[in-house]
Design a protein around this motif. Structure first.
Motif, PDB file in Angstrom:
ATOM      1  N   ILE A  74       1.074  -0.989  -0.210  1.00  0.00           N
ATOM      2  CA  ILE A  74       0.053  -0.014  -0.081  1.00  0.00           C
ATOM      3  C   ILE A  74       0.896   1.411  -0.024  1.00  0.00           C
ATOM      4  O   ILE A  74       1.622   1.211   0.851  1.00  0.00           O
ATOM      5  N   ILE A  75       0.657   2.376  -1.027  1.00  0.00           N
ATOM      6  CA  ILE A  75       1.230   3.571  -0.849  1.00  0.00           C
ATOM      7  C   ILE A  75      -0.019   4.492  -0.771  1.00  0.00           C
ATOM      8  O   ILE A  75      -1.041   4.537  -1.178  1.00  0.00           O
ATOM      9  N   ASP A  76       0.214   5.112   0.432  1.00  0.00           N
ATOM     10  CA  ASP A  76      -0.941   6.078   1.291  1.00  0.00           C
ATOM     11  C   ASP A  76      -0.532   7.375   1.159  1.00  0.00           C
ATOM     12  O   ASP A  76       0.857   7.995   1.689  1.00  0.00           O
ATOM     13  N   LEU A  77      -1.229   8.220   0.359  1.00  0.00           N
ATOM     14  CA  LEU A  77      -1.015   9.842   0.235  1.00  0.00           C
ATOM     15  C   LEU A  77      -1.747  10.377   1.151  1.00  0.00           C
ATOM     16  O   LEU A  77      -2.863  10.209   1.445  1.00  0.00           O
TER      17      LEU A  77
ATOM     18  N   HIS B  88      -9.038   3.862   9.483  1.00  0.00           N
ATOM     19  CA  HIS B  88     -10.334   3.184   8.859  1.00  0.00           C
ATOM     20  C   HIS B  88     -10.228   1.727   8.308  1.00  0.00           C
ATOM     21  O   HIS B  88     -11.045   0.956   8.720  1.00  0.00           O
ATOM     22  N   LEU B  89      -9.105   1.445   7.615  1.00  0.00           N
ATOM     23  CA  LEU B  89      -8.970  -0.167   7.478  1.00  0.00           C
ATOM     24  C   LEU B  89      -8.673  -1.226   8.845  1.00  0.00           C
ATOM     25  O   LEU B  89      -9.261  -2.084   8.630  1.00  0.00           O
ATOM     26  N   ALA B  90      -8.186  -0.466   9.745  1.00  0.00           N
ATOM     27  CA  ALA B  90      -8.017  -1.266  11.086  1.00  0.00           C
ATOM     28  C   ALA B  90      -9.594  -1.321  11.788  1.00  0.00           C
ATOM     29  O   ALA B  90      -9.682  -2.486  12.054  1.00  0.00           O
ATOM     30  N   ALA B  91     -10.397  -0.551  11.692  1.00  0.00           N
ATOM     31  CA  ALA B  91     -11.859  -0.632  11.846  1.00  0.00           C
ATOM     32  C   ALA B  91     -12.497  -1.611  11.242  1.00  0.00           C
ATOM     33  O   ALA B  91     -13.373  -2.398  11.651  1.00  0.00           O
ATOM     34  N   TYR B  92     -12.321  -1.595   9.867  1.00  0.00           N
ATOM     35  CA  TYR B  92     -12.809  -2.341   8.922  1.00  0.00           C
ATOM     36  C   TYR B  92     -12.487  -3.827   9.129  1.00  0.00           C
ATOM     37  O   TYR B  92     -13.378  -4.795   8.933  1.00  0.00           O
ATOM     38  N   VAL B  93     -11.159  -4.205   9.400  1.00  0.00           N
ATOM     39  CA  VAL B  93     -10.714  -5.561   9.514  1.00  0.00           C
ATOM     40  C   VAL B  93     -11.006  -6.194  10.922  1.00  0.00           C
ATOM     41  O   VAL B  93     -10.687  -7.236  11.296  1.00  0.00           O
ATOM     42  N   GLY B  94     -11.384  -5.068  11.725  1.00  0.00           N
ATOM     43  CA  GLY B  94     -11.707  -5.443  13.102  1.00  0.00           C
ATOM     44  C   GLY B  94     -10.526  -5.700  14.106  1.00  0.00           C
ATOM     45  O   GLY B  94     -10.398  -6.468  14.949  1.00  0.00           O
ATOM     46  N   ALA B  95      -9.434  -4.879  13.481  1.00  0.00           N
ATOM     47  CA  ALA B  95      -7.998  -5.094  14.295  1.00  0.00           C
ATOM     48  C   ALA B  95      -8.276  -4.204  15.698  1.00  0.00           C
ATOM     49  O   ALA B  95      -8.780  -3.096  15.581  1.00  0.00           O
TER      50      ALA B  95
ATOM     51  N   PRO C 273      -0.447  -3.959   4.001  1.00  0.00           N
ATOM     52  CA  PRO C 273      -1.867  -3.546   4.820  1.00  0.00           C
ATOM     53  C   PRO C 273      -1.586  -4.012   6.228  1.00  0.00           C
ATOM     54  O   PRO C 273      -1.964  -3.201   7.030  1.00  0.00           O
ATOM     55  N   ALA C 274      -1.186  -5.240   6.789  1.00  0.00           N
ATOM     56  CA  ALA C 274      -0.875  -5.294   8.071  1.00  0.00           C
ATOM     57  C   ALA C 274       0.024  -4.359   8.923  1.00  0.00           C
ATOM     58  O   ALA C 274      -0.180  -3.938   9.876  1.00  0.00           O
ATOM     59  N   ASP C 275       0.964  -3.804   8.187  1.00  0.00           N
ATOM     60  CA  ASP C 275       1.627  -2.868   8.935  1.00  0.00           C
ATOM     61  C   ASP C 275       1.102  -1.410   8.926  1.00  0.00           C
ATOM     62  O   ASP C 275       1.154  -0.893  10.004  1.00  0.00           O
ATOM     63  N   LEU C 276       0.099  -1.292   8.022  1.00  0.00           N
ATOM     64  CA  LEU C 276      -0.680   0.186   7.976  1.00  0.00           C
ATOM     65  C   LEU C 276      -1.563  -0.084   9.046  1.00  0.00           C
ATOM     66  O   LEU C 276      -1.853   0.982   9.868  1.00  0.00           O
ATOM     67  N   VAL C 277      -2.193  -1.360   9.072  1.00  0.00           N
ATOM     68  CA  VAL C 277      -3.380  -1.455  10.435  1.00  0.00           C
ATOM     69  C   VAL C 277      -2.577  -1.226  11.740  1.00  0.00           C
ATOM     70  O   VAL C 277      -3.145  -0.646  12.737  1.00  0.00           O
ATOM     71  N   ALA C 278      -1.496  -1.873  11.833  1.00  0.00           N
ATOM     72  CA  ALA C 278      -0.631  -1.936  13.079  1.00  0.00           C
ATOM     73  C   ALA C 278      -0.302  -0.285  13.464  1.00  0.00           C
ATOM     74  O   ALA C 278      -0.062  -0.106  14.639  1.00  0.00           O
ATOM     75  N   ASP C 279       0.140   0.185  12.505  1.00  0.00           N
ATOM     76  CA  ASP C 279       0.753   1.494  12.566  1.00  0.00           C
ATOM     77  C   ASP C 279      -0.216   2.839  12.968  1.00  0.00           C
ATOM     78  O   ASP C 279      -0.191   3.302  13.945  1.00  0.00           O
ATOM     79  N   ARG C 280      -1.404   2.566  12.150  1.00  0.00           N
ATOM     80  CA  ARG C 280      -2.575   3.367  12.549  1.00  0.00           C
ATOM     81  C   ARG C 280      -2.241   5.139  12.481  1.00  0.00           C
ATOM     82  O   ARG C 280      -2.748   5.696  13.164  1.00  0.00           O
TER      83      ARG C 280
END
Length: 796
Positions: free
Chosen positions: A755-758, A789-796, A775-782
């Motif tokens: 993922i590249i997030d701008l 929003h991705l963390a909330a979506y996957v229920g992390a 994606p796992a790093d993005l969710v962990a990083d928040r």
């Protein structure tokens, strides 16, 4: 069902006029609808759901909204109706309780080079009046600040017919704001002559390298060779100065070629008229490739891209010219206007402030007024259209929205939901066609269509509340709470596409390595610079296949078979099997029924009333001459083949005596993108937005390229269809392709390898890479809005 009262059953003490609180639709049969009957509560927010192609748009837009508009048009006199579009009455038995419908759809704004965000929303008109009143130095009326108005000066004698006729000397002058060099376009085109001809050859030797210009037989080439202005046997590089000037820039004159009178004009104006005046998207691929090679557009050196004359740029208010104001981000412009206090233009300033504040409120504060309207995405265009309705005092109207969350980051969807609820709370009926669970969740009433798409859809599967939908056994109900999970393992990149110091639009010197050989998703809030980074920085070379959001063109004569090129191998197969010409098997060519010209129907124009289309009696709607239908291939005639669905045709052309590998390959791609239910001859005008997007994707999948760039491929897709799309993306990557997806849908983000997030924001608050990783790093990083929003979506 809704708890709304039935018409004609007023409660105790209530007025009979208050009983009309439902829009009743009975027996709707537009497109694939199968006698649909539904009651929609007024002054509520009703969301229409269902898989792409299930009949949502047919019910909402082609039935309810279309009839409302038709009835309003009928209130005008026949004279006025003659100037308005004629609308046919939808195929429906009863439509009761309609109110005035305001349609806010995803149709792209006109791609005219003179149309900008400012002109499309009337903000430019208000700014022009403001500068004509307060600008220093004063240069003239509002037209003096308009880049669409040229300055005009004229003088001469005019005849006044009053009593005794007499000639009077008169002068006329109008000051416009158009830059005379670029004619208000902001860019000038430069033609690369080396792409037009080989100057080492003569015209007789075939010097032209323009597609379709053959030196031996083409009339256009013969005009140059026999014009007398140039020597056809002399190499172009040896032309004298006069010969070259006549050859390139000659004025139109009549010349005789082989005894026929034809018009000769210079090569440059000829190319401009024949190629540059046409829409690039409507061109054949090889013609479009030629235009992109031969023509370069550069910023106008005189107006520096502002489109305005020197006079218009010199007039300023508080050191700001109208060109500066239009180049500002709208949120900055709103602050500048707020600081202006001039009693003489107070009403104008109030209206201007309200409009600019609406831009900011709707999440478009990052746009500028000079942004060409044709460059807006479907979601941005829809929100721009919403602006004029936000401050409206009208109530008891019906607002119809087509996927208002398209192009919106999850962070922005809540803001859109608030706007929809605000329209409802003012006493309006809000009808929304939508797929996103976050938007469905705010509905007062849900109508779910299906169960499938095309002929398998067209019925109402469910009516009720969101909670009741969750418990319902429908495709939407089962998938409403679906949440994609993060992949346990991600693919390793096979290389990288290096982007260095990218500065397109709002990008702030971005350096990023886009991994190849994997599924890479580019995310960020709307306006953060995603499209600028990928479309503006990834080289559009031969190895890159780009599928953007531009709508596919097509008339009622176009269908999936013609658009994808599928009809070519089918025609050739029929021709070979029967020993006749392929053109016989085209309803747009020699095989067309002469009575209806291959349309299948006879159109009768009834002036200001809607025209009537009746099936052609000679061909019975089959569009072909009877003689053509006697030719068979694999036991079927051409009309029977076009009546097949993609899945049936895939089986038909895949094996047996009808086996045609070229056709089968295209049909497989259509099936891969989930369009197996479409019939080959179905007019493109009847396809939904999601179906058109996937048809375009299927067509591009046939192009040879190692890198696929997809711009929001989930647009118009139901939750159940997104799963199929993810499977398709996986197959592309597993086949050795690199897939780069610009996307907001969390299911696609969760499925990505990289993922590249701008961001972090939009406009000048964005344009930077705020995260790179899995994606796992993005969710962990928040650490970013996307991560939250991705963390909330996957229920992390």
């Amino acid at each position: 069902m809704s708890s709304a009262k039935r018409p004609g059953t007023p409660g105790p003490g209530s007025h009979v006029a208050d009983s009309h609180d439902l829009i009743r639709v009975h027996g709707a049969r537009e497109n694939n609808l199968k006698d649909v009957s539904v009651d929609i509560p007024k002054r509520r927010l009703t969301v229409f759901t269902g898989v792409s192609g299930s009949g949502k748009s047919s019910l909402v837009f082609n039935t309810i909204a279309a009839e409302s508009q038709r009835l309003i048009n009928e209130t005008y006199s026949a004279f006025v109706q003659g100037f308005m579009p004629t609308l046919a009455r939808p195929e429906v038995d009863v439509l009761d309780g309609l109110t005035t419908a305001i349609i806010v759809d995803q149709q792209r704004m006109g791609a005219d080079p003179r149309s900008t965000v400012g002109t499309a929303t009337d903000v430019n008109a208000m700014l022009r009046i403001l500068f004509s009143r307060l600008g220093e130095p004063r240069i003239g009326p509002p037209s003096a600040y308009s880049f669409n108005t040229a300055s005009v000066r004229a003088s001469g004698a005019i005849t006044v017919e009053r009593g005794n006729k007499k000639a009077v000397r008169a002068t006329f002058e109008r000051t416009g704001g158009m830059c005379s060099h670029c004619e208000g376009r902001g860019t000038v085109s430069d033609i690369d002559l080396t792409q037009l001809y080989d100057d080492s050859k003569s015209l007789a030797e075939g010097a032209f390298t323009i597609p379709g210009w053959k030196s031996d037989s083409q009339w256009t080439v013969q005009v140059y060779a026999q014009s007398g202005f140039v020597d056809p046997d002399k190499p172009i590089r040896e032309y004298t100065e006069k010969e070259l000037r006549d050859f390139l820039y000659g004025e139109p004159v009549k010349v005789k070629v082989n005894g026929v009178n034809l018009t000769y004009e210079g090569l440059i104006p000829k190319i401009q008229k024949s190629f540059l005046s046409k829409d690039k998207e409507a061109m054949q691929p090889h013609i479009r490739a030629f235009v992109e090679r031969a023509v370069t557009f550069t910023t106008c050196p005189e107006c520096e891209g502002t489109r305005l004359s020197e006079g218009a740029r010199s007039s300023k208010i508080k050191k700001i010219s109208i060109a500066d104001a239009c180049a500002m981000e709208i949120r900055d412009l709103a602050e500048w206007v707020r600081d202006l206090t001039e009693p003489s233009v107070a009403p104008l300033l109030t209206a201007l402030r309200d409009t600019l504040d609406s831009f900011v409120e709707i999440g478009l504060g990052y746009l500028s007024l000079d942004r060409p309207a044709g460059t807006l995405s479907g979601g941005e265009a829809q929100r721009v259209k919403m602006i004029r309705h936000l401050g409206s005092s009208l109530t008891d109207t019906t607002y119809v929205f087509d996927e208002p969350t398209v192009g919106l980051h999850p962070h922005d969807i809540q803001r859109m939901n608030d706007l929809l609820l605000r329209l409802r709370d003012k006493g309006n009926t809000v009808l929304v066609v939508e797929h996103k669970p976050e938007a469905i969740a705010i509905a007062d009433h849900v109508v779910d269509l299906g169960p499938g798409a095309g002929t398998a859809g067209g019925t109402v599967c469910f009516e009720g509340t969101v909670e009741e939908l969750r418990a319902a056994d429908t495709v939407t109900g089962r998938h409403l709470d679906d949440r994609a999970v993060l992949k346990e393992s991600v693919r390793k990149p096979a290389g990288a596409l290096e982007i260095r110091d990218a500065r397109t639009h709002n990008l702030q010197g971005v350096d990023v390595d886009v991994p190849l050989g994997v599924l890479c998703v580019v995310t960020g809030v709307a306006g953060s610079g995603k499209s600028s980074l990928i479309h503006g920085s990834v080289p559009a070379g031969a190895d890159v296949v780009s599928v953007d959001q531009s709508p596919i063109k097509g008339s009622r004569r176009s269908n999936p078979a013609t658009y994808t090129g599928l009809l070519d191998p089918i025609r050739k197969a029929f021709a070979k099997a029967n020993g006749v010409k392929p053109a016989l098997f085209s309803a747009n060519s020699e095989g067309a029924c002469p009575t209806c010209n291959g349309a299948g129907v006879i159109y009768t124009d009834l002036a200001m009333m809607a025209g009537v289309a009746t099936p052609c009696e000679d061909c019975e709607g089959k569009r072909f001459q009877p003689a053509v239908l006697e030719y068979r291939f694999g036991g079927r005639d051409i009309s029977e083949v076009l009546a097949m669905s993609v899945d049936q045709a895939e089986e038909f052309f895949g094996a047996g005596e009808a086996r045609t590998p070229a056709a089968h390959k295209i049909l497989q791609r259509l099936s891969d993108v989930g369009l197996g239910y479409l019939t080959l001859g179905q007019p493109l005008t009847t396809l939904s937005g999601g179906e058109r997007q996937r048809l375009k994707l299927a067509t591009h999948m046939g192009e040879k390229g190692g890198v696929y760039v997809l711009d929001e491929p989930t647009t118009g897709l139901h939750l159940a269809d997104v799963e199929q799309l993810l499977g398709l993306l996986d197959r592309l990557v597993d086949a050795g392709k690199s897939v780069i997806v610009i996307e907001h849908h969390q299911a696609v983000m969760a499925h990505a390898d990289w993922i590249i997030d701008l961001g972090p924001g939009a406009g000048h608050d964005g344009g930077r890479v705020v995260f790179e990783g899995t994606p796992a790093d993005l969710v962990a990083d928040r650490s970013t809005l996307t991560g939250e929003h991705l963390a909330a979506y996957v229920g992390a």
